[in-house]
Design a protein around this motif. Structure first.
Motif, PDB file in Angstrom:
ATOM      1  N   ASN A   1      34.696  39.803  36.649  1.00 27.15           N
ATOM      2  CA  ASN A   1      35.897  40.593  36.928  1.00 27.15           C
ATOM      3  C   ASN A   1      37.152  39.736  37.082  1.00 27.15           C
ATOM      4  O   ASN A   1      38.264  40.270  37.083  1.00 27.15           O
ATOM      5  CB  ASN A   1      35.704  41.446  38.183  1.00 27.15           C
ATOM      6  N   GLN A   2      36.995  38.448  37.202  1.00 26.58           N
ATOM      7  CA  GLN A   2      38.145  37.548  37.313  1.00 26.58           C
ATOM      8  C   GLN A   2      39.093  37.692  36.128  1.00 26.58           C
ATOM      9  O   GLN A   2      40.292  37.519  36.267  1.00 26.58           O
ATOM     10  CB  GLN A   2      37.666  36.096  37.387  1.00 26.58           C
ATOM     11  N   VAL A   3      38.563  38.011  34.966  1.00 23.58           N
ATOM     12  CA  VAL A   3      39.385  38.126  33.759  1.00 23.58           C
ATOM     13  C   VAL A   3      40.544  39.096  33.956  1.00 23.58           C
ATOM     14  O   VAL A   3      41.621  38.909  33.385  1.00 23.58           O
ATOM     15  CB  VAL A   3      38.523  38.505  32.533  1.00 23.58           C
ATOM     16  N   ASP A   4      40.353  40.102  34.788  1.00 20.73           N
ATOM     17  CA  ASP A   4      41.385  41.117  35.002  1.00 20.73           C
ATOM     18  C   ASP A   4      42.601  40.596  35.750  1.00 20.73           C
ATOM     19  O   ASP A   4      43.646  41.255  35.742  1.00 20.73           O
ATOM     20  CB  ASP A   4      40.799  42.315  35.759  1.00 20.73           C
ATOM     21  N   ASP A   5      42.507  39.438  36.395  1.00 20.36           N
ATOM     22  CA  ASP A   5      43.622  38.917  37.190  1.00 20.36           C
ATOM     23  C   ASP A   5      44.160  37.577  36.693  1.00 20.36           C
ATOM     24  O   ASP A   5      45.096  37.035  37.267  1.00 20.36           O
ATOM     25  CB  ASP A   5      43.190  38.806  38.660  1.00 20.36           C
ATOM     26  N   LEU A   6      43.598  37.025  35.630  1.00 25.64           N
ATOM     27  CA  LEU A   6      44.008  35.688  35.184  1.00 25.64           C
ATOM     28  C   LEU A   6      45.447  35.635  34.694  1.00 25.64           C
ATOM     29  O   LEU A   6      46.197  34.726  35.054  1.00 25.64           O
ATOM     30  CB  LEU A   6      43.061  35.168  34.099  1.00 25.64           C
ATOM     31  N   ALA A   7      45.854  36.586  33.862  1.00 23.41           N
ATOM     32  CA  ALA A   7      47.227  36.567  33.329  1.00 23.41           C
ATOM     33  C   ALA A   7      48.246  36.724  34.457  1.00 23.41           C
ATOM     34  O   ALA A   7      49.249  36.006  34.508  1.00 23.41           O
ATOM     35  CB  ALA A   7      47.408  37.647  32.277  1.00 23.41           C
ATOM     36  N   ARG A   8      48.008  37.656  35.371  1.00 24.43           N
ATOM     37  CA  ARG A   8      48.926  37.845  36.491  1.00 24.43           C
ATOM     38  C   ARG A   8      49.040  36.576  37.318  1.00 24.43           C
ATOM     39  O   ARG A   8      50.135  36.119  37.644  1.00 24.43           O
ATOM     40  CB  ARG A   8      48.483  39.000  37.401  1.00 24.43           C
ATOM     41  N   ALA A   9      47.885  35.991  37.639  1.00 25.10           N
ATOM     42  CA  ALA A   9      47.905  34.775  38.452  1.00 25.10           C
ATOM     43  C   ALA A   9      48.650  33.651  37.737  1.00 25.10           C
ATOM     44  O   ALA A   9      49.496  32.982  38.332  1.00 25.10           O
ATOM     45  CB  ALA A   9      46.479  34.354  38.799  1.00 25.10           C
ATOM     46  N   ALA A  10      48.365  33.443  36.460  1.00 22.59           N
ATOM     47  CA  ALA A  10      49.031  32.378  35.701  1.00 22.59           C
ATOM     48  C   ALA A  10      50.536  32.595  35.632  1.00 22.59           C
ATOM     49  O   ALA A  10      51.308  31.630  35.637  1.00 22.59           O
ATOM     50  CB  ALA A  10      48.435  32.272  34.305  1.00 22.59           C
ATOM     51  N   SER A  11      50.965  33.854  35.604  1.00 18.63           N
ATOM     52  CA  SER A  11      52.402  34.139  35.503  1.00 18.63           C
ATOM     53  C   SER A  11      53.169  33.734  36.750  1.00 18.63           C
ATOM     54  O   SER A  11      54.396  33.613  36.706  1.00 18.63           O
ATOM     55  CB  SER A  11      52.619  35.624  35.213  1.00 18.63           C
ATOM     56  N   THR A  12      52.486  33.500  37.851  1.00 16.69           N
ATOM     57  CA  THR A  12      53.175  33.112  39.086  1.00 16.69           C
ATOM     58  C   THR A  12      53.367  31.601  39.197  1.00 16.69           C
ATOM     59  O   THR A  12      54.035  31.135  40.118  1.00 16.69           O
ATOM     60  CB  THR A  12      52.415  33.613  40.331  1.00 16.69           C
ATOM     61  N   LEU A  13      52.796  30.846  38.279  1.00 13.60           N
ATOM     62  CA  LEU A  13      52.939  29.385  38.275  1.00 13.60           C
ATOM     63  C   LEU A  13      54.225  28.999  37.540  1.00 13.60           C
ATOM     64  O   LEU A  13      54.312  29.142  36.328  1.00 13.60           O
ATOM     65  CB  LEU A  13      51.753  28.729  37.561  1.00 13.60           C
ATOM     66  N   LEU A  14      55.211  28.537  38.252  1.00 13.77           N
ATOM     67  CA  LEU A  14      56.482  28.120  37.667  1.00 13.77           C
ATOM     68  C   LEU A  14      56.939  29.092  36.585  1.00 13.77           C
ATOM     69  O   LEU A  14      56.955  28.766  35.399  1.00 13.77           O
ATOM     70  CB  LEU A  14      56.375  26.692  37.105  1.00 13.77           C
ATOM     71  N   PRO A  15      57.310  30.296  36.971  1.00 14.74           N
ATOM     72  CA  PRO A  15      57.678  31.316  35.994  1.00 14.74           C
ATOM     73  C   PRO A  15      58.916  30.982  35.163  1.00 14.74           C
ATOM     74  O   PRO A  15      59.238  31.693  34.229  1.00 14.74           O
ATOM     75  CB  PRO A  15      57.890  32.578  36.838  1.00 14.74           C
ATOM     76  N   ASP A  16      59.580  29.848  35.464  1.00 11.20           N
ATOM     77  CA  ASP A  16      60.732  29.435  34.653  1.00 11.20           C
ATOM     78  C   ASP A  16      60.309  28.834  33.319  1.00 11.20           C
ATOM     79  O   ASP A  16      61.146  28.476  32.496  1.00 11.20           O
ATOM     80  CB  ASP A  16      61.601  28.447  35.426  1.00 11.20           C
ATOM     81  N   GLY A  17      59.002  28.705  33.080  1.00 11.81           N
ATOM     82  CA  GLY A  17      58.516  28.172  31.806  1.00 11.81           C
ATOM     83  C   GLY A  17      58.375  26.670  31.761  1.00 11.81           C
ATOM     84  O   GLY A  17      58.087  26.102  30.710  1.00 11.81           O
TER      85      GLY A  17
ATOM     86  N   GLU B   1      35.421  31.094  26.751  1.00 11.87           N
ATOM     87  CA  GLU B   1      36.565  30.195  26.619  1.00 11.87           C
ATOM     88  C   GLU B   1      37.753  30.863  25.925  1.00 11.87           C
ATOM     89  O   GLU B   1      38.891  30.754  26.391  1.00 11.87           O
ATOM     90  CB  GLU B   1      36.142  28.943  25.840  1.00 11.87           C
ATOM     91  N   ASP B   2      37.516  31.554  24.821  1.00 15.01           N
ATOM     92  CA  ASP B   2      38.621  32.177  24.086  1.00 15.01           C
ATOM     93  C   ASP B   2      39.344  33.215  24.926  1.00 15.01           C
ATOM     94  O   ASP B   2      40.575  33.295  24.913  1.00 15.01           O
ATOM     95  CB  ASP B   2      38.121  32.809  22.790  1.00 15.01           C
ATOM     96  N   ARG B   3      38.610  34.001  25.663  1.00 19.17           N
ATOM     97  CA  ARG B   3      39.233  35.047  26.495  1.00 19.17           C
ATOM     98  C   ARG B   3      40.009  34.421  27.653  1.00 19.17           C
ATOM     99  O   ARG B   3      41.111  34.876  27.973  1.00 19.17           O
ATOM    100  CB  ARG B   3      38.158  36.002  27.018  1.00 19.17           C
ATOM    101  N   VAL B   4      39.456  33.393  28.278  1.00 16.15           N
ATOM    102  CA  VAL B   4      40.173  32.708  29.361  1.00 16.15           C
ATOM    103  C   VAL B   4      41.478  32.121  28.821  1.00 16.15           C
ATOM    104  O   VAL B   4      42.546  32.315  29.412  1.00 16.15           O
ATOM    105  CB  VAL B   4      39.304  31.602  30.009  1.00 16.15           C
ATOM    106  N   ILE B   5      41.413  31.441  27.700  1.00 10.21           N
ATOM    107  CA  ILE B   5      42.624  30.849  27.109  1.00 10.21           C
ATOM    108  C   ILE B   5      43.639  31.937  26.780  1.00 10.21           C
ATOM    109  O   ILE B   5      44.832  31.790  27.044  1.00 10.21           O
ATOM    110  CB  ILE B   5      42.267  30.020  25.857  1.00 10.21           C
ATOM    111  N   GLY B   6      43.176  33.040  26.231  1.00 12.32           N
ATOM    112  CA  GLY B   6      44.082  34.138  25.897  1.00 12.32           C
ATOM    113  C   GLY B   6      44.785  34.705  27.109  1.00 12.32           C
ATOM    114  O   GLY B   6      45.995  34.969  27.080  1.00 12.32           O
ATOM    115  N   GLU B   7      44.042  34.910  28.191  1.00 10.53           N
ATOM    116  CA  GLU B   7      44.641  35.463  29.415  1.00 10.53           C
ATOM    117  C   GLU B   7      45.616  34.483  30.053  1.00 10.53           C
ATOM    118  O   GLU B   7      46.699  34.870  30.497  1.00 10.53           O
ATOM    119  CB  GLU B   7      43.554  35.871  30.406  1.00 10.53           C
TER     120      GLU B   7
END
Length: 113
Positions: A64-80, A98-104
């Motif tokens: 179920n972690q896959v459902d929160d990976l993109a949101r969590a990653a977006s909070t890391l230095l959101p200035d890019g 691996e492919d799904r984790v990288i995609g998220e």
């Protein structure tokens, strides 16, 4: 004593001129932050965020972690300015794939590798 011109040379590249690394951790993870702060070389910034998981670790909760990976990653230095992002959970990475984790992660931090 350091004069102001010396300080300008020291700080012009910012605090982390070599790289900025982002880590998505499980909300229950207890060791990686301390380890990364100890291991990081000078000029490398380490930044952390957490993806929600229940207190019990199972195939279901890790999957179920896959459902929160993109949101969590977006909070890391959101200035890019983040250079690299990783998901620091081997067990869930194997379950999710691996492919799904990288995609998220890429969806959440598109400018990071």
């Amino acid at each position: 004593m350091t004069c102001n011109s010396d300080l300008g040379e020291l700080f012009d590249d910012g605090r982390h001129p070599r790289a900025k690394l982002g880590f998505v951790l499980l909300s229950t993870e207890r060791t990686i932050e301390d380890d990364m702060f100890r291991l990081r070389p000078y000029g490398v910034g380490v930044h952390f965020t957490r993806a929600y998981n229940k207190d019990d670790i199972s195939v279901e909760t890790l999957s179920n972690q896959v459902d929160d990976l993109a949101r969590a990653a977006s909070t890391l230095l959101p200035d890019g300015s983040l250079d690299v992002v990783c998901y620091a959970c081997t067990s869930a990475s194997l379950l999710i794939g691996e492919d799904r984790v990288i995609g998220e992660l890429s969806r959440g931090a598109p400018s990071a590798r």
